[in-house]
Each structure stands twice: as structure tokens, then as C-alpha cells.
Write an enzyme that holds these catalytic residues in place. Structure first.
Site, mmCIF file in Angstrom:
data_model
loop_
_atom_site.group_PDB
_atom_site.id
_atom_site.type_symbol
_atom_site.label_atom_id
_atom_site.label_comp_id
_atom_site.label_asym_id
_atom_site.label_seq_id
_atom_site.Cartn_x
_atom_site.Cartn_y
_atom_site.Cartn_z
ATOM 1 N N HIS A 1 69.588 6.238 85.157
ATOM 2 C CA HIS A 1 70.654 6.836 85.957
ATOM 3 C C HIS A 1 70.173 7.269 87.333
ATOM 4 O O HIS A 1 70.792 8.092 87.990
ATOM 5 C CB HIS A 1 71.288 8.011 85.202
ATOM 6 C CG HIS A 1 72.003 7.580 83.949
ATOM 7 N ND1 HIS A 1 72.453 8.459 82.990
ATOM 8 C CD2 HIS A 1 72.348 6.351 83.516
ATOM 9 C CE1 HIS A 1 73.035 7.780 82.008
ATOM 10 N NE2 HIS A 1 72.984 6.504 82.298
ATOM 11 N N THR B 1 66.353 20.591 78.382
ATOM 12 C CA THR B 1 66.984 21.924 78.257
ATOM 13 C C THR B 1 65.917 23.022 78.147
ATOM 14 O O THR B 1 66.118 24.135 78.628
ATOM 15 C CB THR B 1 67.919 22.009 77.034
ATOM 16 O OG1 THR B 1 67.196 21.653 75.860
ATOM 17 C CG2 THR B 1 69.129 21.100 77.189
#
Ligand code: NAD
Ligand code: ZN
Length: 262
Positions: free
Chosen positions: A132, A39
């Protein structure tokens, strides 16, 4: 995403000091990272107020396979958004983990992220496990061949719905979709790392996505200590030896400074 604009890492000194003391004697430290470590590079996490760059309508695999309109929309959005992901820079948290790894203090980085920022920061690709997948490769859903995302990106100029050059199959970023299994090899390696760690450092993950969230539990069950650096509480904070509820960049920089300089 929760931020603490009025406090500095010093206000959390006891927790950061405890983290340093936990890490100092450890011989096999692994890091397990989630969207929260990125972030500070400007990529929103899932739980933040904004959307993820490729989140607008995350298709399921069967929807993607069955529906040409879904595929067309996916590639239209990706054509617009991929360049900004490609140009995103790693932040102090990624850089601190890379420093620790090059200095021999961190064995592996296991990540749920698809942004490639650990490798961009200098983490060893051989010891960075992407559970992922990655947004920087495009893969054929039919034959499994893959290409660097940039190569496909340039084809999008004249081919809005690109097909596999080898078999004509459907192409998609090499990331794991909802309802899709994680890459077996990555998962197997991640479990092996979890079992052999003596300290697992979880950074920026809400720890609610399974089965990845089981990794810290496996590490602890095999005798590892556990540290969690996350802005918000997680479901397994009670298992942790140290919890630091502060921004990853500042905490990991402080940790790397303490371990490498003193
Ligand atoms: P999550 O969004 O569920 O949780 C992120 C956690 O990080 C939150 O608890 C938040 O409070 C915390 N956080 C945010 N910024 C932080 C900071 N600067 N310092 C410390 N903590 C901070 O993330 P998840 O657990 O990784 O699960 C989300 C799923 O979405 C994953 O499967 C991941 O693959 C995917 N995802 C990836 C990216 C990426 O590649 N950067 C971005 C969004 C989502
Ligand atoms: Zn193919």
C-alpha cells in the site's frame, strides 16, 4: 483491536509451540503483516476504536484531484500528524521479524502497512514489499517524481499546498488511496513470494482487504503451510495449520527466540 491484558503468551503455549514446530523445518518462510503488527507501537488499526493517523476523511483519488479544499485539508492534517508517525518506534513484533530475516530464517516481509516500521526495525528494504505504499515518501500524482516526506514537510511552513517542483503537479503521500490500484511491481513480487513460500506467517491482518488478502490463499494453493497470528478470528482461519490468537509482539519474540536460540 482486541487485547488480552490478563493473559501472557505462556497461556497460549500449545499454539505457540505448534507455531515453532511448523516453522522449524520450513526453508522459505514469508511474513504477511497488517495494521495489527503496529498497534503495539501506538498506531491504531482500522478496526480499533481510534482512528488511523491519516484517516479522518480518507479522500478518494478523484475527490483529491478535483477538489482544492480536500487537498488543502489533507496537507493541513498531514503537517500536524506526520511528525508523530515519523517518530514512532518499531515494537517487539517488527524486531523479531527483522532478527529472523537477518538470521536467514525469513525470506520476505510483505506488508499492508504504510508506516515503514519493518525497515526501521532492520528488515532488509529489498525484501520488504509494501503493498500500500509508504507514508515516508511524497509523490507527484502527475509526473510520478517522489521526495522524502521530511523534505516536503519543511516546505509546508511557507507553502500550505505544495506543488511538484518539476511539473507543478499535485503532491500526495506515496500511499494507495481507496479506489486506487496497488503498485503493480509490489503486487507481482508479493504473488511470486507467496507462490514460492513453504510457510506463510500472517500477522495482525483482518484479511478482509482485497486483493491483498488473497496472498495467503495463493500460498496455500501452491503447497505452503499457513500460520495466522491475530487477536481476532479471520475469514480464512480454517485454512491455517496453526492459529495463535494473541499479541503479535509476544508471539513473534517467542518464535524468534525458539528458532534462533534453540
Ligand atoms: P485491520 O485493521 O483490518 O486488522 C488488524 C487486525 O489485527 C485485527 O483483526 C486486530 O484484531 C488485529 N490486531 C490488532 N492488534 C494486534 C496485536 N497487537 N497482535 C495481534 N493482532 C492484532 O488491518 P489490515 O488487515 O492491515 O487492513 C487495514 C488497512 O489499513 C490496510 O490496508 C493498511 O494499509 C491500512 N492501515 C495501515 C496502518 C499502518 O501502516 N500501521 C494502520 C492502520 C491501517
Ligand atoms: Zn510532477
Amino acid at each position: 483491536m482486541t487485547t488480552h491484558p490478563d493473559t501472557s503468551v505462556r497461556d497460549h503455549d500449545p499454539a505457540v509451540a505448534a507455531l515453532v514446530e511448523l516453522a522449524r523445518p520450513a526453508r522459505a518462510i514469508s511474513a504477511f503483516t497488517g495494521a495489527g503488527i503496529s498497534t503495539e507501537s501506538g498506531i491504531p488499526d482500522y478496526r480499533g476504536p481510534g482512528g488511523v493517523w491519516e484517516r479522518n476523511a480518507p479522500p478518494t483519488l478523484s475527490d483529491f484531484r478535483m477538489n482544492p479544499a480536500t487537498r488543502r485539508q489533507y496537507w493541513t492534517e498531514r503537517r500536524e500528524r506526520y511528525p508523530s508517525l515519523r517518530d514512532t518506534q518499531p515494537n517487539a513484533g517488527h524486531l523479531a521479524l527483522a532478527r529472523l530475516q537477518s538470521a536467514g530464517r525469513l525470506s520476505h516481509v510483505i506488508t499492508q502497512n504504510i508506516d515503514g516500521l519493518h525497515q526501521k526495525a532492520g528488515s532488509d528494504p529489498e525484501r520488504t514489499i509494501e503493498l500500500h505504499g509508504t507514508a515516508h515518501q511524497v509523490r507527484c500524482l502527475d509526473c510520478g517524481a517522489s521526495w522524502p516526506a521530511d523534505q516536503i514537510q519543511s516546505r509546508l511552513e511557507f507553502e500550505p499546498l505544495p506543488a511538484c517542483e518539476l511539473c507543478g503537479g499535485m503532491l500526495r503521500a506515496a500511499t494507495v488511496l481507496f479506489g486506487q490500484a496497488m503498485p503493480e511491481d509490489a503486487l507481482r513480487r508479493a504473488f511470486a513470494v507467496a507462490r514460492s513460500s513453504d510457510l506463510m506467517l500472517v500477522v495482525g491482518s483482518s484479511l478482509i482487504v482485497q486483493p491483498a488478502a488473497r496472498l495467503p490463499e495463493i500460498a496455500v494453493a501452491n503447497g505452503a503451510q499457513l500460520a495466522i497470528v491475530n487477536n481476532e478470528p479471520t475469514p480464512i482461519d480454517s485454512l491455517a495449520d496453526v492459529v495463535v490468537r494473541f499479541s503479535a509482539g509476544a508471539v513473534l519474540s517467542a518464535l524468534a527466540d525458539a528458532l534462533l536460540d534453540g
